[in-house]
Motif scaffolding. Structure first.
Motif, PDB file in Angstrom:
ATOM      1  N   ALA A 151       4.476   4.293  -1.590  1.00 39.48           N
ATOM      2  CA  ALA A 151       4.724   4.835  -0.251  1.00 39.48           C
ATOM      3  C   ALA A 151       3.531   4.670   0.710  1.00 39.48           C
ATOM      4  CB  ALA A 151       5.139   6.300  -0.350  1.00 39.48           C
ATOM      5  N   PRO A 152       2.276   4.943   0.286  1.00 36.74           N
ATOM      6  CA  PRO A 152       1.163   4.780   1.244  1.00 36.74           C
ATOM      7  C   PRO A 152       1.022   3.337   1.753  1.00 36.74           C
ATOM      8  CG  PRO A 152       0.462   6.095  -0.628  1.00 36.74           C
ATOM      9  CD  PRO A 152       1.807   5.538  -0.983  1.00 36.74           C
ATOM     10  N   GLU A 153       1.293   2.347   0.863  1.00 40.04           N
ATOM     11  CA  GLU A 153       1.201   0.936   1.272  1.00 40.04           C
ATOM     12  C   GLU A 153       2.259   0.625   2.341  1.00 40.04           C
ATOM     13  OE1 GLU A 153       1.729  -3.497  -0.655  1.00 40.04           O
ATOM     14  OE2 GLU A 153       1.115  -1.887  -2.006  1.00 40.04           O
ATOM     15  N   ILE A 202       3.109   0.005   8.889  1.00 41.07           N
ATOM     16  CA  ILE A 202       3.370   0.500  10.247  1.00 41.07           C
ATOM     17  C   ILE A 202       2.055   0.695  10.993  1.00 41.07           C
ATOM     18  CG2 ILE A 202       4.378   2.398  11.589  1.00 41.07           C
ATOM     19  CD1 ILE A 202       6.321   2.841   9.224  1.00 41.07           C
ATOM     20  N   HIS A 203       1.110   1.388  10.347  1.00 40.89           N
ATOM     21  CA  HIS A 203      -0.208   1.608  10.975  1.00 40.89           C
ATOM     22  C   HIS A 203      -1.195   2.005   9.882  1.00 40.89           C
ATOM     23  CE1 HIS A 203      -3.349   2.946  13.664  1.00 40.89           C
ATOM     24  NE2 HIS A 203      -2.647   2.490  14.693  1.00 40.89           N
ATOM     25  N   THR A 204      -2.411   1.499   9.976  1.00 39.86           N
ATOM     26  CA  THR A 204      -3.414   1.812   8.942  1.00 39.86           C
ATOM     27  C   THR A 204      -3.698   3.318   8.860  1.00 39.86           C
ATOM     28  OG1 THR A 204      -5.108   1.266  10.581  1.00 39.86           O
ATOM     29  CG2 THR A 204      -4.593  -0.426   8.945  1.00 39.86           C
ATOM     30  N   ASP A 205      -3.584   4.026   9.992  1.00 37.78           N
ATOM     31  CA  ASP A 205      -3.814   5.484   9.985  1.00 37.78           C
ATOM     32  C   ASP A 205      -2.794   6.190   9.093  1.00 37.78           C
ATOM     33  OD1 ASP A 205      -5.898   5.192  11.689  1.00 37.78           O
ATOM     34  OD2 ASP A 205      -4.924   6.046  13.462  1.00 37.78           O
ATOM     35  N   PHE A 206      -1.563   5.666   9.082  1.00 41.36           N
ATOM     36  CA  PHE A 206      -0.503   6.271   8.265  1.00 41.36           C
ATOM     37  C   PHE A 206      -0.871   6.208   6.786  1.00 41.36           C
ATOM     38  CE2 PHE A 206       3.566   5.985  11.078  1.00 41.36           C
ATOM     39  CZ  PHE A 206       2.846   6.437  12.172  1.00 41.36           C
ATOM     40  N   MET A 237       6.075  -7.584  10.098  1.00 43.81           N
ATOM     41  CA  MET A 237       6.089  -9.002   9.781  1.00 43.81           C
ATOM     42  C   MET A 237       6.856  -9.222   8.496  1.00 43.81           C
ATOM     43  SD  MET A 237       4.867 -11.768  11.013  1.00 43.81           S
ATOM     44  CE  MET A 237       5.833 -13.055  10.321  1.00 43.81           C
ATOM     45  N   GLY A 238       7.759 -10.170   8.491  1.00 48.82           N
ATOM     46  CA  GLY A 238       8.495 -10.489   7.276  1.00 48.82           C
ATOM     47  C   GLY A 238       7.603 -11.262   6.335  1.00 48.82           C
ATOM     48  N   PHE A 239       7.648 -12.563   6.388  1.00 46.75           N
ATOM     49  CA  PHE A 239       6.703 -13.381   5.646  1.00 46.75           C
ATOM     50  C   PHE A 239       6.601 -14.696   6.391  1.00 46.75           C
ATOM     51  CE2 PHE A 239      10.782 -14.699   4.076  1.00 46.75           C
ATOM     52  CZ  PHE A 239      10.654 -16.013   3.644  1.00 46.75           C
ATOM     53  N   ASN A 240       5.581 -15.497   6.060  1.00 45.21           N
ATOM     54  CA  ASN A 240       5.473 -16.754   6.783  1.00 45.21           C
ATOM     55  C   ASN A 240       5.502 -17.944   5.844  1.00 45.21           C
ATOM     56  OD1 ASN A 240       2.934 -16.332   5.784  1.00 45.21           O
ATOM     57  ND2 ASN A 240       1.858 -16.729   7.678  1.00 45.21           N
ATOM     58  N   THR A 283      15.549   1.845  15.984  1.00 43.94           N
ATOM     59  CA  THR A 283      15.796   1.652  14.557  1.00 43.94           C
ATOM     60  C   THR A 283      15.061   0.371  14.201  1.00 43.94           C
ATOM     61  OG1 THR A 283      17.948   2.749  14.491  1.00 43.94           O
ATOM     62  CG2 THR A 283      17.555   1.053  12.842  1.00 43.94           C
ATOM     63  N   ARG A 284      14.153   0.459  13.243  1.00 41.57           N
ATOM     64  CA  ARG A 284      13.280  -0.692  12.986  1.00 41.57           C
ATOM     65  C   ARG A 284      13.224  -1.043  11.499  1.00 41.57           C
ATOM     66  NH1 ARG A 284       7.633  -1.849  16.073  1.00 41.57           N
ATOM     67  NH2 ARG A 284       7.080  -3.785  15.016  1.00 41.57           N
ATOM     68  N   ALA A 285      13.219  -2.353  11.225  1.00 38.32           N
ATOM     69  CA  ALA A 285      13.090  -2.837   9.850  1.00 38.32           C
ATOM     70  C   ALA A 285      11.648  -3.268   9.600  1.00 38.32           C
ATOM     71  CB  ALA A 285      14.036  -4.017   9.633  1.00 38.32           C
ATOM     72  N   TRP A 286      11.163  -3.008   8.386  1.00 34.78           N
ATOM     73  CA  TRP A 286       9.803  -3.385   7.990  1.00 34.78           C
ATOM     74  C   TRP A 286       9.874  -4.060   6.623  1.00 34.78           C
ATOM     75  CZ3 TRP A 286       6.059  -1.869  11.574  1.00 34.78           C
ATOM     76  CH2 TRP A 286       6.433  -0.860  12.474  1.00 34.78           C
ATOM     77  N   THR A 287       8.945  -4.958   6.384  1.00 37.48           N
ATOM     78  CA  THR A 287       8.929  -5.673   5.105  1.00 37.48           C
ATOM     79  C   THR A 287       7.728  -5.250   4.280  1.00 37.48           C
ATOM     80  OG1 THR A 287       9.998  -7.575   6.097  1.00 37.48           O
ATOM     81  CG2 THR A 287       8.858  -7.965   4.041  1.00 37.48           C
ATOM     82  N   VAL A 288       7.973  -5.098   2.985  1.00 34.69           N
ATOM     83  CA  VAL A 288       6.887  -4.754   2.063  1.00 34.69           C
ATOM     84  C   VAL A 288       7.194  -5.437   0.727  1.00 34.69           C
ATOM     85  CG1 VAL A 288       7.914  -2.623   1.114  1.00 34.69           C
ATOM     86  CG2 VAL A 288       5.440  -2.773   1.380  1.00 34.69           C
ATOM     87  N   ARG A 289       6.173  -5.668  -0.075  1.00 28.53           N
ATOM     88  CA  ARG A 289       6.418  -6.323  -1.367  1.00 28.53           C
ATOM     89  C   ARG A 289       7.117  -5.351  -2.315  1.00 28.53           C
ATOM     90  NH1 ARG A 289       3.063  -4.550  -5.222  1.00 28.53           N
ATOM     91  NH2 ARG A 289       1.445  -3.142  -4.510  1.00 28.53           N
TER      92      ARG A 289
END
Length: 367
Positions: A305-307, A312-316, A1-4, A294-300
């Motif tokens: 790295a753990p965040e 991607i997945h809470t298990d990660f 999710m990018g942002f809303n 090939t996938r893009a992900w959004t993070v602040r």
């Protein structure tokens, strides 16, 4: 999710036309009367990123999945919405849940009737801001009184919450948006402030809706908005909803480019809105690359790295061991993962690594 983003504005400023263009959907009926958006329209659009194509070609991925941006189109606010005028009042709850507010301001003359009978984007911005501030003030006063009762009974959490609420209350009573106090709060207080979900506590992106002739450089009205945004520490973008609506009809990328070029534009308004939104929310993009996708992900920005793994997945995140990291430029320059590994450009980063924009990541985890 990018942002809303919650799209707000007075009736007939081009909100629904813009929403339709951004999401290429005709779900919002852009009819010429104030209350035509009754259900909140939610649309998700792919965030354009040129790097995805290059990474996909390099890794021979089967598909590309861009990160997404979500828009919530809220029914036209009118003066007095916080007291139940028009349809605005019942929609304020939808705005509380979004990351940022997109204020669409009409910066063009035309046949479509303006609800205030004249075109003045500064006045329009103040009307909308005032309605949001009044709604925030009413909600915050109730919560402050409830927290005060708990604090009298020795509730430490309630006392801490009051310390966050108090400066926001003072600001709102002085006619200032709640976001003006964020800089005065400590790092520990900011999460509590965010949980208050105050509408005027959110970052604002002003979108100046101009006519086609002014789409490239803006006009006198959009320049006034730019000055106001600068003074507030907000961001403004010039867009022509009419042009965006036409571009949305074109499916061929070459046709789109040619059409935009004929109007003196290099990119769509959507791209400008996303870029401004990313800057406003201080977001970055990282990538995962493999044979499947090939996938893009959004993070602040500033996320460890753990965040990023948790996006991607809470298990990660829970079982995070390390992140194999290649900078985007190195990935391209070395011809992919194997070349980057051979050139010593693949790094194994631990849980304290701060993710950078464009990082190509592969997470190792154990759950």
């Amino acid at each position: 999710m990018g942002f809303n983003c919650g799209i707000v504005g007075l009736p007939n400023v081009g909100k629904s036309t813009l929403f339709n263009a951004l999401t290429s959907t005709a779900a919002a009926q852009a009819a010429n009367y104030p209350f035509c958006t009754i259900e909140p329209n939610v649309g998700r659009v792919a965030v354009p990123d040129d790097r995805l194509e290059k990474l996909c070609a390099m890794a021979k991925s089967a598909k590309i999945i861009p990160t997404q941006l979500e828009f919530v189109d809220i029914a036209g606010l009118v003066r007095g919405a916080s007291k139940g005028e028009g349809l605005g009042n019942q929609f304020l709850a939808n705005i509380r849940e979004v990351d940022a507010i997109v204020h669409v301001l009409r910066c063009f003359e035309g046949e479509v009737t303006h609800v205030e009978n004249s075109v003045d984007p500064i006045r329009d911005a103040e009307i909308v801001e005032t309605e949001l501030m009044l709604a925030d003030l009413e909600s915050l006063e109730k919560r402050f009184d409830a927290a005060a009762k708990k604090a009298k009974g020795g509730d430490k959490e309630a006392k801490a919450l009051m310390d966050v609420m108090e400066p926001a209350l003072h600001a709102l009573r002085d006619g200032k948006p709640a976001r003006t106090v964020i800089g005065k709060l400590s790092a520990e207080q900011r999460p509590a402030f965010k949980q208050l979900a105050l509408m005027t506590g959110k970052p604002v992106l002003y979108v100046c809706n101009v006519d086609e002739a002014a789409a490239a450089d803006g006009n006198a009205l959009s320049r006034k908005v730019a000055e106001m945004a600068k003074a507030e520490g907000a961001v403004s973008v010039v867009i022509s909803a009419a042009i965006e609506a036409e571009v949305a009809q074109l499916t061929d990328e070459a046709e789109k480019a040619e059409f935009l070029s004929s109007l003196g534009l290099k990119e769509t308004g959507l791209a400008r809105v996303i870029r401004a939104g990313y800057a406003l929310l201080d977001l970055i993009t990282f990538f995962t690359v493999g044979p499947k996708e090939t996938r893009a992900w959004t993070v602040r920005r500033g996320a460890r790295a753990p965040e990023a793994a948790g996006v991607i997945h809470t298990d990660f995140e829970r079982g995070f061991i390390r992140a194999e990291t290649i900078a985007y430029e190195d990935f391209i320059a070395c011809g992919g993962e194997a070349g980057a590994r051979d050139a010593g450009k693949l790094r194994s980063e631990g849980k304290d690594y701060e993710v950078k924009d464009g990082d190509v990541l592969h997470f190792r985890f154990n759950v």
